[in-house]
Design a protein around this motif. Sequence first.
Motif, mmCIF file in Angstrom:
data_model
loop_
_atom_site.group_PDB
_atom_site.id
_atom_site.type_symbol
_atom_site.label_atom_id
_atom_site.label_comp_id
_atom_site.label_asym_id
_atom_site.label_seq_id
_atom_site.Cartn_x
_atom_site.Cartn_y
_atom_site.Cartn_z
ATOM 1 N N TRP A 103 0.821 -1.212 0.000
ATOM 2 C CA TRP A 103 0.000 0.000 0.000
ATOM 3 C C TRP A 103 0.856 1.264 0.000
ATOM 4 O O TRP A 103 0.505 2.269 -0.613
ATOM 5 C CB TRP A 103 -0.958 -0.001 1.183
ATOM 6 N N LYS A 104 1.988 1.181 0.689
ATOM 7 C CA LYS A 104 2.877 2.352 0.715
ATOM 8 C C LYS A 104 3.412 2.638 -0.693
ATOM 9 O O LYS A 104 3.432 3.794 -1.144
ATOM 10 C CB LYS A 104 4.019 2.115 1.700
ATOM 11 N N LEU A 105 3.857 1.585 -1.382
ATOM 12 C CA LEU A 105 4.332 1.756 -2.755
ATOM 13 C C LEU A 105 3.195 2.212 -3.673
ATOM 14 O O LEU A 105 3.392 3.071 -4.540
ATOM 15 C CB LEU A 105 4.927 0.452 -3.280
ATOM 16 N N TYR A 106 2.026 1.633 -3.491
ATOM 17 C CA TYR A 106 0.851 2.010 -4.283
ATOM 18 C C TYR A 106 0.574 3.506 -4.143
ATOM 19 O O TYR A 106 0.337 4.208 -5.130
ATOM 20 C CB TYR A 106 -0.348 1.188 -3.788
ATOM 21 N N ALA A 107 0.650 3.990 -2.897
ATOM 22 C CA ALA A 107 0.399 5.412 -2.647
ATOM 23 C C ALA A 107 1.465 6.284 -3.303
ATOM 24 O O ALA A 107 1.158 7.287 -3.957
ATOM 25 C CB ALA A 107 0.363 5.668 -1.137
ATOM 26 N N GLU A 157 -6.523 10.976 -5.500
ATOM 27 C CA GLU A 157 -7.495 10.208 -4.720
ATOM 28 C C GLU A 157 -6.983 8.794 -4.437
ATOM 29 O O GLU A 157 -7.122 8.282 -3.327
ATOM 30 C CB GLU A 157 -8.842 10.172 -5.444
ATOM 31 N N GLU A 158 -6.375 8.178 -5.451
ATOM 32 C CA GLU A 158 -5.810 6.830 -5.260
ATOM 33 C C GLU A 158 -4.630 6.871 -4.293
ATOM 34 O O GLU A 158 -4.471 5.975 -3.451
ATOM 35 C CB GLU A 158 -5.366 6.246 -6.605
ATOM 36 N N ALA A 159 -3.798 7.914 -4.406
ATOM 37 C CA ALA A 159 -2.650 8.054 -3.493
ATOM 38 C C ALA A 159 -3.130 8.232 -2.055
ATOM 39 O O ALA A 159 -2.586 7.623 -1.122
ATOM 40 C CB ALA A 159 -1.793 9.247 -3.913
ATOM 41 N N ARG A 215 -4.764 3.442 3.839
ATOM 42 C CA ARG A 215 -4.661 2.008 4.127
ATOM 43 C C ARG A 215 -3.346 1.685 4.828
ATOM 44 O O ARG A 215 -3.291 0.831 5.704
ATOM 45 C CB ARG A 215 -4.768 1.197 2.831
ATOM 46 N N THR A 216 -2.287 2.394 4.444
ATOM 47 C CA THR A 216 -0.980 2.186 5.079
ATOM 48 C C THR A 216 -1.061 2.470 6.577
ATOM 49 O O THR A 216 -0.548 1.711 7.400
ATOM 50 C CB THR A 216 0.078 3.097 4.425
ATOM 51 N N ILE A 259 2.105 12.871 6.951
ATOM 52 C CA ILE A 259 2.304 14.158 6.265
ATOM 53 C C ILE A 259 1.854 14.071 4.808
ATOM 54 O O ILE A 259 1.156 14.959 4.297
ATOM 55 C CB ILE A 259 3.787 14.592 6.345
ATOM 56 N N ASN A 260 2.257 12.991 4.117
ATOM 57 C CA ASN A 260 1.883 12.832 2.711
ATOM 58 C C ASN A 260 0.368 12.783 2.546
ATOM 59 O O ASN A 260 -0.195 13.405 1.640
ATOM 60 C CB ASN A 260 2.509 11.563 2.126
#
Length: 468
Positions: free
Chosen positions: A343-347, A357-359, A365-366, A378-379
């Motif tokens: 999920w972190k990579l996905y974001a 929105e996907e990020a 989720r992360t 923060i992100n």
Amino acid sequence: MEYSQNENYNNMSLTKFESMLKTNDVLFFDSDEFENIIHHYLENGKISLAKKAIKLGLEQHPSSINLRLFKIEILVIENKFDEANDILEELHFLEPNNEEIYIQKANVLSKQDEHQKAISALLIALDLSESPEGESDLYGLIGMEYLFLEQFENALIYFQKCLEVEPTDYAALHNVIYCFDFLDKNQEAIDFLNAYLDINPYCEVAWHQLGRQYFALKEYERANSAFDFAIISDDTFVGAYLEKGKVLEKQKKYHEAIENYKITLALEDPTSFALLRMGYCYEKLGDDDLAVQFFNQTVEEDPLLDKGWIAITKFYNKKQNYQKALHYIKKAVNIDGDNVLYWKLYAQINLRLNFLEEAEEGFKRTIELGNYEIDTWINRTDILIKLGEYEAAIYNLLQAIEFYPESAEIEYRLGGLYFKTWEQEKGRYHLKNALRLNIDYDFILDELFPNILNRPTVKAIISSSKKS
């Protein structure tokens, strides 16, 4: 308990017993036959058949101590400890010097997390034991109880005693090294293994473990030599080739590392580990086609191995081919939706592509999966601000501040958000906190809330802080 070593005899007994079960005929077996039958079923995890054999065995031999001990084993598996203890008391009355009774008593105690009492029972069994083989087994059992208690120094003593009696007990050897590893005693492990190899020079397991110890200490030349000796001792030892490949990678000898990994593929079915390492080696050599080929083979071989999906995603990420990277990380998320690394990579990849929105969903989720790194909070906040989701951004930061109560980055954002939503008092409070923590981070306001800086209240707070 002693078991017959006559394989044909045992097979005949098993065939006869299973034939009896099919026909419902009642046939006679002596107690030794029943013991062998029960032992076979327990060894093969066939508990229901073992129970049938115990029941029939006790009907034909009700006074058999060994058959009743087998019954205790079943009761322990079923967590029926009181019933097991009742039988043990009866047996102890009948045969107070039977070491197997104390071993089963220890088994019952261990299953109830009474490990110190289990050790006491095993020490009595050790006093009663008359065979070296029995002593070796008991040393191993005592060592395991000390492992449960996390008393690694004591566990180490008993596993070493085990090896003194039975030098080829590789389970005990692994446990000795496990204890050394846990105690961070690499040099002591090396000394022990060298002494062991003086007596057992062709023990591939010991050479393999010695190589691992040198590897941990970054003594790669010595590690390489140890793995070479493991291979000389057994040239089909896959683990030694894999470890040797890892050493060669550390030495940047990628072609040689690949050759060792290739040998493992020839010796047995491909392992995802070997395929993955070959992919990394080809990537280091700049052979992108082969790197991708082996990364793909890795995830095909083991779709649940997160390192494979992460490797191929990061490969395309580095190449700035974000669409391809996103394609693979989406596949990974679909396979395992609870993997925080995915999920972190996905974001991060969606953020690169400006899919906000996907990020945001990825960072959310992360966090939900337990990744509480400040960058994640923060992100997600910054994306929510860009999306105009100010209330959600505030709520996100109020959660983050529980973990990072003295973060200027969080305080500046909270200050800006409260001013943005016209909650002036809260804005003042958090902006003052931010300036107190790090006055040089005021550029955050300029980047995220440029219009806020023009407000007289905000200008006054910043000016006052800089003067003081």
